[in-house]
Scaffold this active site. Sequence first.
Site, PDB file in Angstrom:
ATOM      1  N   GLU A 204       2.161  -3.345  -5.202  1.00  0.00           N
ATOM      2  CA  GLU A 204       2.470  -1.810  -4.790  1.00  0.00           C
ATOM      3  C   GLU A 204       3.468  -1.508  -5.839  1.00  0.00           C
ATOM      4  O   GLU A 204       3.742  -0.141  -5.844  1.00  0.00           O
ATOM      5  CB  GLU A 204       3.680  -2.245  -3.507  1.00  0.00           C
ATOM      6  CG  GLU A 204       4.127  -0.853  -3.035  1.00  0.00           C
ATOM      7  CD  GLU A 204       4.941  -0.882  -3.679  1.00  0.00           C
ATOM      8  OE1 GLU A 204       5.338   1.176  -3.942  1.00  0.00           O
ATOM      9  OE2 GLU A 204       5.678  -1.015  -4.103  1.00  0.00           O
ATOM     10  N   GLU A 205       4.076  -2.012  -6.503  1.00  0.00           N
ATOM     11  CA  GLU A 205       4.937  -1.456  -7.637  1.00  0.00           C
ATOM     12  C   GLU A 205       4.190  -1.030  -8.672  1.00  0.00           C
ATOM     13  O   GLU A 205       5.554  -0.371  -9.565  1.00  0.00           O
ATOM     14  CB  GLU A 205       6.146  -2.685  -7.822  1.00  0.00           C
ATOM     15  CG  GLU A 205       7.118  -3.055  -7.230  1.00  0.00           C
ATOM     16  CD  GLU A 205       8.264  -2.354  -6.683  1.00  0.00           C
ATOM     17  OE1 GLU A 205       8.351  -1.159  -6.639  1.00  0.00           O
ATOM     18  OE2 GLU A 205       8.716  -2.872  -5.657  1.00  0.00           O
TER      19      GLU A 205
ATOM     20  N   ARG B 145       9.869  10.591   9.999  1.00  0.00           N
ATOM     21  CA  ARG B 145      10.161  11.970   9.962  1.00  0.00           C
ATOM     22  C   ARG B 145       8.421  11.828  10.223  1.00  0.00           C
ATOM     23  O   ARG B 145       7.732  11.032   9.383  1.00  0.00           O
ATOM     24  CB  ARG B 145      11.081  12.897   8.936  1.00  0.00           C
ATOM     25  CG  ARG B 145      10.426  12.527   7.601  1.00  0.00           C
ATOM     26  CD  ARG B 145      11.074  12.972   6.953  1.00  0.00           C
ATOM     27  NE  ARG B 145      11.055  14.619   6.846  1.00  0.00           N
ATOM     28  CZ  ARG B 145      10.778  15.835   6.767  1.00  0.00           C
ATOM     29  NH1 ARG B 145       8.962  15.501   6.070  1.00  0.00           N
ATOM     30  NH2 ARG B 145      10.969  15.982   6.830  1.00  0.00           N
TER      31      ARG B 145
ATOM     32  N   ASP C 182       5.204  -8.001  -3.613  1.00  0.00           N
ATOM     33  CA  ASP C 182       5.261  -8.253  -5.191  1.00  0.00           C
ATOM     34  C   ASP C 182       6.609  -7.525  -5.221  1.00  0.00           C
ATOM     35  O   ASP C 182       7.548  -7.434  -4.998  1.00  0.00           O
ATOM     36  CB  ASP C 182       4.414  -7.771  -5.921  1.00  0.00           C
ATOM     37  CG  ASP C 182       4.239  -6.075  -6.019  1.00  0.00           C
ATOM     38  OD1 ASP C 182       4.639  -5.937  -4.490  1.00  0.00           O
ATOM     39  OD2 ASP C 182       4.029  -4.949  -7.061  1.00  0.00           O
TER      40      ASP C 182
END
Length: 413
Positions: free
Chosen positions: A140-141, A180, A82
């Site tokens: 996702e936003e 990480r 998106d």
Amino acid sequence: MSRIDAVLTRLDDTAQAELATLYRDLHQHPEPAFEEKRTARIAADRLRESGFEVHTGVGGTGVVGVLRNGEGPAVALRADMDALPVLERTGLPYASTENGLMHACGHDMHVTCLSGAAHLLAAARDQWQGTLVALFQPAEEIAAGAQAMVDDGLFDLTGRLSVVLGQHVFPRPAGTVFIRPGEILGAADSIEIRLYGRGGHSSQPERTVDPVVLAAAIVMRLQTVVSREVSPFERAVLTVAQIHAGHKENVIADEASITLNIRTFSPEVRRRLLAAIERVVNAEATASGAPRPPSFRTLNAFPLTANDPAATVRLTEAFTTRFGPAGVADMAPMMGSEDFGVFGTAAGAPSVFWGLGSADPSRYARAEQAGRLGEDVPGNHSPFFAPLIFPTLPMGVEALVTAALTWLNRRSP
């Protein structure tokens, strides 16, 4: 020749140019959350051409490609699709053609990289065995797409997953991946609060309860929550992003609304912030003589993104072998948020999320030296955000191929 080299031999100049064309096309045609129909169609068509079993409409507009290639681990690679309601100002020849809509977070690059990696791995099935899953995720936003895919029976389509892997472009030097173990992206909660007053004529404020004044008091009081209720050794952000009230200058409104966003890395800090917000808002409403209590509505909630420690060490070693020590850097925890972690949590599988540098290295170095990174290197969600296509695109494909082959078994003779 290594398995990775064998797969990537097909990532020649012609293949890279074709992917760059795809990227520019996706950038020109951004689509908002749960409306990624064109993007999904392109992703699905490319997966079918590569021999994947393809499922569309998963969780709305999600696409799931499954390629079973013998016994072995099931590896999922994820890209989000998106765009954002941002008016593009990059001036690129392939800038968005959709007014007020832009791929300002690089999801077009994510889709292109996954499409390229899936095609290469499918074309080199003699180099691996197991199951490869390509997840093209919507929304996702707004922190809704991953859960929507899970709720729509994602794992009935894929079977049990062994690991979930994903990457994201960031305004760091292109040609480098950043990774990480442990916490990498913060949790985020967005809340809309409606404040109720008693409207009237602006010349007679004594006959009203002014919700604008109430909103102003709340905004100022909320600024003390992080500074006075969260330890300096913890990380937290509280931002009031929107205030809406009234329609005319000589009318005191009946209602006002404020929208705020919090970012946290600790479940306990998140709980305390949410409780403090409710306490402050209700107290200020009482102090203002509001005729009814405020109402609260959660707009979205992103979970904490944390990389599985053992899986991250394994992938970091693979990246270091592939890209060299100079091509792999530590990724400091960021307050940005993602719903990527939903997949691994729901699957009961380890997940690893890494950053992909996308900024011009020389420009980045000059800006860093001058202390102007914020001004001269536009970041995600900026109307000027423009990933450098090369080497970002081929390296993103290479990173996904490397990650997948770190888990997929070597093909039995």
